[in-house]
Design a protein around this motif. Structure first.
Motif: not given
Ligand SMILES: Nc1ncnc2c1ncn2[C@@H]1O[C@H](COP(=O)(O)OP(=O)(O)O)[C@@H](O)[C@H]1O
Ligand SMILES: [Mg+2]
Lengths: 400, 303
Positions: B136-141
């Motif tokens: 799970v990334f900060q910028s959703f991706n």
């Protein structure tokens, strides 16, 4: 991941950028269409020449001034072989008196002239033969007759007109027989007309006026006979007659004549046309190559635009092969779609042009164009796809 | 997460209604020793899903060596919820990339599910990521112009799961983050919080050993942030191992254990004494969204 998945991803990518995909394909479309069209024309012309020449019968010998090896090693083809004195009408007459086992010797010359009738005119090919020209013409008379021996000997101003000439000068079903037309200002009486032949190598085969070769001389002011045809009575005697011709003409022309059978003539013509077709197809192929470079360019842009997407895919488990195949298939899809459209455009163009030039779209030309375009896609798609597949996932994920 | 609700600062009524708040308060009264003992018991017999030992990472930056990690050792056991915390530049992302098998350490050993990943090829690492790790990334991706379900299916695509099975599992995962009604919404049609929940569903769908979240609330408003933390806590309560990377102490307090990094070294590794419960925060924020209230009620609100 299997092939269908790569395929679906590629389809989605191609359709996500419709305009860009279409423009990229355009390069391939033009290239493939050009290949198809040029090969179709080449093949069509070849087919037409073959059927025309074969229509004359297999018992014909063609005599050209000058020397030409039958393997086509000379610098040019047909009338105007390298070197050699041109023939004259008296050569034809002399040959006629000295040869056995033949039906006819027909000298053939041609020119062009403006035919007028009342206020209508038509720029037509003028073909001059003796009265025995019927033996070497494959058109059918619609009405009237060919000129006879006495008209030929007297260089009478009479002509048999082709179908195009008839419809240009005598529209609305007017009967041309007995009418006086002018050709380059000289008055000629129409004594017959041909039904439609169709097609044509160097323009319209129906746009022709056949006149006595003696009369043609006074029209063009040119007494040269570039070719003589000899009709042999029995095909089996053809080699015998060939030797005879050479012997008879040797005192005047020594070895500066070429005698070819129909097969040989066709062989040389086909060889020449084949070379020309390959050359033109090669040039068209270069445009296909340029289309391929366009695909590579767009794929490189696409890879750099989608760096983040590649990073995401790799993070969740895409292997090198998955990314590679995704982009190669995308490039291939662009080129194959371009190839399919190109084939359609090329075949459509060939159909549209078939009234002007004989065209034949052969399955092998279509197959080659298709596989070549697919190959172009793979070749030019591999490098961008390889670049994509080698991206470091961390770098790719951080890419803005 | 700008708001900093603490147990002590909670209004009396709200504090009384939260079951877990009560247990936390209880926890706070336990001595340090007892807490550690309880922690040990909780993890007793649990297998280690991921371990790094003596890991260092040195970057070469224009000829200068940057020591991003200087001998880090951490073992993460099944069912844990760990926060890797530290100021910017302390090496959190570097560590997370190594834990997530996206990067290799300069030295040290990384093992996942007992398998040492030292000399694996990039493709083998991709396979392990696919099998064991959910990101799970900060910028959703999320993939642009791609629906939520298709995004969630992505890891299954590379895992070789067949079409119908894939769709079923993706829908199930989306239901777990309460987006069962947004299957075909693309990123552009979802709020930030919803996008992050799609990303969580994508991380979950392969039943990974670990869900790794790098600043999962970093791009969210505080309310969506709390919701996302609530979902991660729920997942952990269901037995999923969660690792959260954050610079924010309050985000870290949602975990059960905090590993604090400073200049590439672990300076603290201990249980969270005053764990925050996102569901209590939701109630406290007076929100009526995303089933937060319902869940909180179900969890023990007498009203
Ligand atoms: N690719 C890189 N090249 C060089 N230095 C890097 C690279 N990535 C991170 N660093 C350095 O390593 C250290 C730790 O970075 P990072 O792990 O991103 O920290 P955090 O995520 O805690 O902010 C920082 O000093 C950073 O500048
Ligand atoms: Mg970071």
């Amino acid at each position: 991941m299997n092939f269908t998945e790569s395929f679906r991803i590629a389809i989605r990518a191609v359709f996500a950028n419709k305009v860009r995909s279409a423009l990229t394909m355009l390069g391939v479309i033009i290239g493939v269409a050009a290949v198809i069209l040029l090969v179709a024309i080449g093949t069509g012309v070849q087919g037409e020449v073959t059927s025309t020449v074969e229509g004359l019968g297999s018992n014909l010998l063609f005599i050209f001034p000058g020397k030409q090896s039958t393997t086509g090693g000379g610098s040019s083809f047909g009338p105007g072989m390298s070197g050699g004195k041109p023939f004259s009408l008296s050569d034809a007459q002399y040959l006629r008196t000295r040869l056995q086992l033949i039906d006819a010797v027909v000298p053939v010359a041609s020119g062009a002239g403006n035919a007028r009738y009342q206020n209508r005119n038509d720029y037509a090919t003028l073909s001059g033969t003796t009265d025995q020209g019927t033996l070497v013409v494959s058109a059918t008379l619609g009405a009237g007759r060919f000129f006879n021996r006495s008209e030929n000997d007297a260089a009478s101003r009479v002509g048999v007109i082709g179908y195009t000439v008839k419809t240009s000068l005598f529209p609305n079903g007017e009967d041309p027989l007995g009418r006086v037309i002018t050709i380059n200002g000289q008055r000629f009486t129409v004594i017959g007309w041909y039904t439609k032949v169709g097609g044509g190598l160097s323009g319209d085969q129906d746009n022709v006026i056949r006149v006595p070769i003696s009369a043609l001389e006074s029209l063009t002011g040119n007494s040269r006979v570039p070719i003589m045809l000899v009709k042999v009575t029995n095909t089996s005697d053809i080699d015998l007659v060939r030797a005879q011709i050479k012997r008879v003409l040797a005192p005047k022309f020594s070895d500066q004549i070429t005698v070819m059978s129909q097969d040989q003539t066709l062989g040389i013509f086909n060889q020449l046309l084949g070379t020309l077709t390959v050359m033109l197809a090669g040039i068209a192929g270069i445009s296909l190559l340029v289309g391929g470079i366009g695909i590579m360019n767009i794929m490189l842009v696409s890879v750099s635009e989608r760096t983040r997407e590649i990073g995401i895919r790799k993070a969740v488990g895409a292997r090198t092969y998955d990314i590679l195949s995704q982009f190669v298939i995308e490039a291939m899809m662009l080129s194959v779609l371009g190839g399919v459209f190109g084939i359609a455009v090329g075949a459509g163009g060939a159909f549209a042009l078939s009234g002007l030039v004989p065209t034949t779209v052969t399955p092998w030309a279509v197959a080659i164009a298709f596989f070549f375009s697919a190959g172009v896609g793979i070749f030019f798609g591999v490098y961008p796809a390889w670049k994509a597949s080698k991206l470091d996932p961390i770098v790719a994920l951080r890419y803005e | 997460m700008t708001k900093k609700p603490t147990t002590d600062a909670l209004p009396k009524g709200a504090a009384d209604t939260g079951r877990s708040l009560a247990s936390q308060r209880e926890n706070a009264f336990l001595g340090e020793d007892r807490r550690r003992a309880e922690w040990g018991r909780r993890l007793d017999g649990r297998r280690t899903v991921l371990e790094v030992r003596g890991v260092t990472k040195v970057y070469q930056l224009e000829g200068i060596e940057v020591h991003a990690l200087c001998g880090v050792s951490v073992a993460i056991r099944e069912g844990e919820m760990v926060a890797i915390m530290g100021p910017s530049g302390s090496g959190k992302s570097t560590l997370m990339h190594i834990i997530g098998l996206l990067d290799r350490p300069t030295s040290g050993v990384v093992s996942i599910e007992g398998e040492v990943v030292g000399d694996l090829t990039p493709n083998q690492l991709a396979g392990l990521r696919n099998q064991h790790i959910g990101f799970v990334f900060q910028s959703f991706n999320l993939l642009a112009r791609t629906g939520a379900q298709a995004n969630v299916e992505l890891p299954l695509v590379y895992g070789g799961v067949s079409g119908s099975e894939r769709a079923r599992r993706a829908r199930e995962a989306l239901e777990r983050v309460e987006l069962g009604d947004r299957l075909n919404h693309t990123s552009g049609q979802l709020s930030g919080g919803q996008q992050q929940r799609v990303a969580i569903a994508r991380a979950l769908v392969t039943n990974p050993s670990i869900v790794l979240a790098d600043e999962p609330t970093g791009n969210l408003d505080s309310r969506s942030g709390v919701e996302v933390m609530g979902i991660l806590q729920d997942l952990n309560a269901q037995g999923i191992t969660v690792v959260i990377v954050t610079h924010d102490a309050n985000v870290a307090r949602h975990a059960r254990r905090i590993v604090e990094l400073r200049d590439g070294e672990i300076v603290r590794d201990e249980p969270v004494p005053d764990r925050l419960d996102a569901h209590d925060e939701i109630i406290q924020l007076g929100m009526n969204t995303v089933g937060g209230v319902e869940r909180a009620r179900a969890a023990g609100d007498p009203a």
